[in-house]
Design a protein around this motif. Structure first.
Motif, PDB file in Angstrom:
ATOM      1  N   TYR A 135     -10.891  18.759   1.916  1.00 27.55           N
ATOM      2  CA  TYR A 135     -10.067  18.484   3.089  1.00 27.55           C
ATOM      3  C   TYR A 135      -9.666  19.788   3.794  1.00 27.55           C
ATOM      4  N   LYS A 165       1.124   3.940  -3.114  1.00 29.77           N
ATOM      5  CA  LYS A 165       0.551   5.288  -2.969  1.00 29.77           C
ATOM      6  C   LYS A 165       1.590   6.380  -3.232  1.00 29.77           C
ATOM      7  N   ASP A 211      -1.439   2.975  10.586  1.00 33.09           N
ATOM      8  CA  ASP A 211      -0.683   4.136  11.078  1.00 33.09           C
ATOM      9  C   ASP A 211      -1.593   5.331  11.347  1.00 33.09           C
ATOM     10  N   TYR A 247      -8.390  11.843   4.027  1.00 34.31           N
ATOM     11  CA  TYR A 247      -7.143  12.468   3.542  1.00 34.31           C
ATOM     12  C   TYR A 247      -5.938  11.614   3.966  1.00 34.31           C
ATOM     13  N   THR A 248      -5.926  11.231   5.234  1.00 35.41           N
ATOM     14  CA  THR A 248      -4.774  10.483   5.759  1.00 35.41           C
ATOM     15  C   THR A 248      -4.671   9.107   5.112  1.00 35.41           C
ATOM     16  N   ALA A 249      -5.827   8.471   4.901  1.00 38.15           N
ATOM     17  CA  ALA A 249      -5.814   7.128   4.310  1.00 38.15           C
ATOM     18  C   ALA A 249      -5.264   7.146   2.886  1.00 38.15           C
ATOM     19  N   LEU A 250      -5.294   8.324   2.243  1.00 38.62           N
ATOM     20  CA  LEU A 250      -4.776   8.408   0.869  1.00 38.62           C
ATOM     21  C   LEU A 250      -3.296   8.778   0.821  1.00 38.62           C
ATOM     22  N   LEU A 251      -2.733   9.119   1.948  1.00 37.91           N
ATOM     23  CA  LEU A 251      -1.284   9.385   1.993  1.00 37.91           C
ATOM     24  C   LEU A 251      -0.542   8.053   1.931  1.00 37.91           C
ATOM     25  N   PRO A 252       0.722   8.087   1.535  1.00 35.79           N
ATOM     26  CA  PRO A 252       1.465   6.811   1.479  1.00 35.79           C
ATOM     27  C   PRO A 252       1.837   6.316   2.877  1.00 35.79           C
ATOM     28  N   VAL A 253       0.827   5.950   3.621  1.00 35.15           N
ATOM     29  CA  VAL A 253       1.026   5.371   4.958  1.00 35.15           C
ATOM     30  C   VAL A 253       0.090   4.167   5.075  1.00 35.15           C
ATOM     31  N   ALA A 254       0.438   3.249   5.944  1.00 40.29           N
ATOM     32  CA  ALA A 254      -0.441   2.095   6.146  1.00 40.29           C
ATOM     33  C   ALA A 254      -1.669   2.561   6.926  1.00 40.29           C
ATOM     34  N   LYS A 255      -2.785   1.875   6.699  1.00 36.72           N
ATOM     35  CA  LYS A 255      -4.040   2.304   7.338  1.00 36.72           C
ATOM     36  C   LYS A 255      -3.922   2.255   8.865  1.00 36.72           C
ATOM     37  N   GLU A 295       0.816  -1.215   0.000  1.00 39.47           N
ATOM     38  CA  GLU A 295       0.000   0.000   0.000  1.00 39.47           C
ATOM     39  C   GLU A 295       0.860   1.281   0.000  1.00 39.47           C
ATOM     40  N   GLU A 296       1.869   1.295   0.889  1.00 36.84           N
ATOM     41  CA  GLU A 296       2.636   2.535   1.050  1.00 36.84           C
ATOM     42  C   GLU A 296       3.458   2.882  -0.190  1.00 36.84           C
TER      43      GLU A 296
END
Lengths: 239, 217
Positions: free
Chosen positions: A86, A74, B70, B60-68, A70-71
């Motif tokens: 937002y 994205k 996090d 917004y956060t869920a679309l950043l390159p981070v794991a859910k 995922e990371e």
């Protein structure tokens, strides 16, 4: 290798079912994803981004399954929706200064270029922007980290004809740079203007997945426009 | 995680979350149920959840390159950051009352809870309950927060009531010790408070991560 490959995507809600969707996107390809409201466009896009959990099927980007990568995926794709707003009371400058820290490929030069192209003022807040400018802000964030693929949910909704035209021209420019674009819309002229391929979804089922030329050849009767053909097909189903 | 914490502070948080940290000074107020101050800091955090929901922060956060998962870690990190700031402030006030002001008449004649290490343990319990009941409850839906907050209010005021009545029970007066009297007991109860805060926070965080992973946004 396709940039994105969807295989047999399924999602069931009490009153709606997305049935075995399969398609793929390649570099520099613009795909228009069309269907009436409630046909399943947003469900498909949200499933592709992991925002909702499909009941089955595979979602792969750059040859990697989305779940588990995922990371890194994205980092390489961009997403924008015309509808969501937002942090409406925060300055664009502040939203950007936080967002850019998450993307290793963030390009300040590209950011400045698109900021100027979209005529956005960094000292404004999203709540001070028109609907069209909000779409541009979302696009700005998606484009500034050099995404190889953009997934845009109804990016032209709420835009005036001039802004829509500018946006569709931008898609053509992105295509030249090798960026793949998947955009959903219910405006047929958007698709006619710039899409290479069309995905047509009806009641959760993909009824067309082909090039624009093939779609027009096979679905449009005697000089019929794309809009008329789709309206005829929709009415035929509803009748 | 640092980036996400920065995002929480700069974009998602309500200014009230920072303002209510100052309520740690309420431990100076004589004749006041000082544990209520820890409820106010939780109210400030609640405001941040409300602000964040209105700003579509989770999407917004869920679309950043981070794991859910996090996303959940970041919310807990932000809550713990504010709570630790509050605890540090009210802890400093408590130490001043235990040392410089331990014989002040306004505090000696106080019939309510005294500021000592037992008080700090109760503060930690209330903050731990906020993390477990409210934050954990919020991540069951990632949308609804009224019900978890009402549950937290009931639990928090039950703890305030417990704190204010326990030392009136014969044999438990040492819980309201002044200064460094009954230090072994005070330290033991503070250690229990630290354990409860850590346990409630860590366990609820893991449960919240599992719940949030399953939610469709």
């Amino acid at each position: 290798m396709p940039l994105c490959e969807i295989k047999n995507l399924r999602k069931t809600y009490p009153s709606f079912t997305l049935t075995d969707l399969s398609f793929q996107l390649n570099a520099g390809q613009i795909v228009g994803f069309i269907g009436r409201n409630g046909a399943g466009k947003t469900t498909t896009i949200k499933s592709m981004l992991g925002l909702i959990h499909p009941d089955g099927g595979e979602v792969c980007y750059f040859g990697l399954p989305f779940w588990g990568h995922e990371e890194e995926i994205k980092q390489r794709i961009g997403y924008s929706t015309g509808a969501v707003n937002y942090y409406p009371k925060k300055k664009i400058r502040n939203i950007v200064s936080v967002t850019k820290t998450f993307f290793s490929a963030w390009d300040d030069g590209a950011y400045r270029e698109y900021l100027s192209l979209f005529a956005l003022d960094e000292d404004k807040t999203p709540s001070e922007l028109s609907e069209g400018m909000k779409v541009k802000l979302n696009l700005l964030l998606a484009l500034s980290h050099r995404a190889e693929m953009l997934i845009l949910d109804e990016p032209t909704s709420g835009l005036d004809p001039f802004s829509r035209d500018e946006l569709l021209d931008l898609f053509a420019e992105l295509k030249r740079r090798g960026v793949a674009v998947l955009f959903s819309t219910h405006i047929t002229s958007d698709i006619e203007k710039c899409a290479d391929d069309i995905l047509y979804i009806r009641d959760g089922k993909l009824v067309a997945n082909c090039s624009m030329d093939d779609f027009i050849k096979n679905c449009c009767e005697d000089g019929e426009s794309l809009e008329d053909a789709i309206l005829r097909m929709e009415r035929g189903v509803r009748a | 995680m640092i980036k996400l914490l920065r995002k929480e502070i700069q974009l998602a948080a309500s200014p009230l979350s920072y303002f209510f940290i100052g309520f740690g000074l309420m431990a100076f107020v004589p004749g006041y149920p000082i544990l209520v101050g820890s409820f106010f800091v939780c109210l400030g955090l609640f405001q941040s959840f409300q602000t964040a929901r209105e700003a579509n922060d989770l999407t917004y956060t869920a679309l950043l390159p981070v794991a859910k998962r996090d996303v959940v870690r970041a919310k807990y990190a932000f809550c713990c950051f504010i709570e630790i700031c509050y605890f540090t402030l009210t802890g400093a006030v408590t130490l001043i009352r235990m040392t410089l002001l331990s014989n002040a008449a306004v505090y000696r004649n106080n019939v309510l809870m005294n500021a000592n290490l037992v008080y700090l343990a109760f503060v930690l319990l209330i903050l731990g309950l906020f993390n477990a009941i409210f934050v954990g409850g919020f991540f069951q839906t990632a949308y609804k927060f009224a019900k978890p907050f009402v549950k937290f209010i009931i639990a928090a005021f039950a703890v305030v009531g417990l704190g204010e009545t326990l030392f009136h029970i014969p044999g438990l007066a040492a819980l309201n010790a002044f200064g460094f009297a009954h230090m072994g007991l005070q330290l033991g109860i503070l250690a229990l408070g630290i354990l409860l805060f850590s346990g409630l926070t860590v366990l609820s965080k893991h449960r919240a991560m599992r719940n949030f992973e399953r939610i469709d946004l």
